[in-house]
Design an enzyme around this catalytic site. Structure first.
Site, short mmCIF file in Angstrom:
data_model
loop_
_atom_site.label_atom_id
_atom_site.label_comp_id
_atom_site.label_asym_id
_atom_site.label_seq_id
_atom_site.Cartn_x
_atom_site.Cartn_y
_atom_site.Cartn_z
N PHE A 11 0.96 -1.47 -0.50
CA PHE A 11 0.29 0.00 0.28
C PHE A 11 1.32 0.96 0.53
O PHE A 11 0.47 2.26 -1.18
CB PHE A 11 -0.99 0.09 1.68
CG PHE A 11 -1.16 1.06 1.27
CD1 PHE A 11 -2.85 1.62 0.71
CD2 PHE A 11 -1.62 2.03 2.36
CE1 PHE A 11 -3.92 2.42 0.58
CE2 PHE A 11 -2.36 3.23 2.39
CZ PHE A 11 -3.15 3.53 0.86
N ILE A 12 1.85 1.27 1.03
CA ILE A 12 2.63 2.43 0.40
C ILE A 12 3.77 2.59 0.01
O ILE A 12 3.64 3.69 -0.71
CB ILE A 12 3.55 2.83 2.11
CG1 ILE A 12 2.60 3.05 3.77
CG2 ILE A 12 4.51 3.90 2.72
CD1 ILE A 12 2.95 2.49 5.00
N ASP A 43 14.43 -11.15 -4.42
CA ASP A 43 13.64 -11.36 -3.28
C ASP A 43 15.25 -11.22 -2.12
O ASP A 43 16.61 -11.15 -2.70
CB ASP A 43 14.61 -13.37 -3.41
CG ASP A 43 14.70 -14.07 -1.70
OD1 ASP A 43 14.57 -13.02 -0.60
OD2 ASP A 43 15.01 -14.91 -1.74
N ALA A 66 9.67 -2.74 2.39
CA ALA A 66 9.67 -3.93 1.95
C ALA A 66 9.59 -4.85 3.57
O ALA A 66 10.78 -4.29 4.57
CB ALA A 66 10.38 -5.18 1.18
N ILE A 69 5.46 -8.85 7.90
CA ILE A 69 4.07 -9.20 9.41
C ILE A 69 3.56 -10.68 9.87
O ILE A 69 2.81 -10.78 10.93
CB ILE A 69 3.03 -8.18 9.88
CG1 ILE A 69 1.94 -8.27 8.52
CG2 ILE A 69 3.39 -7.04 9.04
CD1 ILE A 69 0.56 -7.82 8.49
N SER A 105 7.84 1.07 12.58
CA SER A 105 6.76 0.70 12.93
C SER A 105 6.77 1.06 14.29
O SER A 105 7.11 1.29 15.43
CB SER A 105 6.22 -0.87 13.01
OG SER A 105 5.13 -0.96 13.61
N TYR A 129 7.54 -8.86 14.58
CA TYR A 129 7.23 -8.53 13.90
C TYR A 129 7.98 -6.75 14.57
O TYR A 129 9.05 -6.47 14.29
CB TYR A 129 5.98 -8.12 13.63
CG TYR A 129 6.47 -6.78 12.60
CD1 TYR A 129 6.56 -6.88 11.30
CD2 TYR A 129 5.26 -5.43 13.01
CE1 TYR A 129 6.75 -5.75 10.68
CE2 TYR A 129 5.32 -4.57 12.49
CZ TYR A 129 5.87 -4.63 11.26
OH TYR A 129 5.39 -3.43 10.29
N LYS A 133 11.98 -5.47 13.58
CA LYS A 133 12.05 -3.76 12.92
C LYS A 133 12.69 -3.18 13.94
O LYS A 133 13.25 -1.56 13.61
CB LYS A 133 10.18 -2.67 13.42
CG LYS A 133 9.13 -3.58 11.89
CD LYS A 133 10.23 -3.00 10.41
CE LYS A 133 8.97 -2.97 9.63
NZ LYS A 133 9.51 -2.46 8.49
#
Length: 148
Positions: A11-12, A43, A66, A69, A105, A129, A133
């Protein structure tokens, strides 16, 4: 400016790609999903192939969006979020790219009571997740401190 955007079909990423193209930047995307001519299926976990991709392209900046989640497999989470960041940072060092934007995030702060969250707030990653991050943020910091 020639910009590489990872996660460019999310989306972003897809909206950022459109914005950058509309503002006359030369943009190349990388994604697991190859859906447009300016997006390459690559990859990011494979350093050799990633490094080969960089040869002769001379990016001015990388915007790293990239990630995954999926909480089911911590090893896969580490590979898809941390190893990919490390591989991109290594490519930046090898190919002399000084501009690297990493999308983290709010999850690295855990459950917060005060909003908005400030970068100086205490970090408390509660999920794989969030931890991946946070590790990736620190990989970016390590590369900045080590190589500028």
């Amino acid at each position: 400016m020639k910009i590489l955007v990872t996660g460019s079909t999310g989306f972003i990423g897809s909206n950022l790609l459109k914005y950058l193209i509309q503002n006359n930047h030369k943009v190349i995307g990388i994604s697991r999903n190859n859906s447009k001519k300016c997006i390459n299926n690559l990859d990011l976990r494979n350093f050799r192939k990633l490094n080969e991709f960089f040869i002769g392209r001379r990016f001015d900046a990388i915007i790293h969006l990239a990630g995954t989640i999926d909480e089911k497999d911590p090893f896969s989470m580490f590979q898809n979020n941390c190893l990919t960041t490390l591989n991109l940072l290594k490519c930046c060092k090898i190919h002399g790219i000084k501009k690297f934007i990493f999308s983290s995030s709010h999850a690295v702060y855990g459950k917060t009571k005060l909003l908005p969250i400030n970068e100086n707030d205490p970090v408390n990653p509660l999920t794989n997740y969030a931890l991946s991050k946070f590790i990736s943020e620190n990989l970016c910091k390590m590369y900045f401190l080590s190589y500028g």
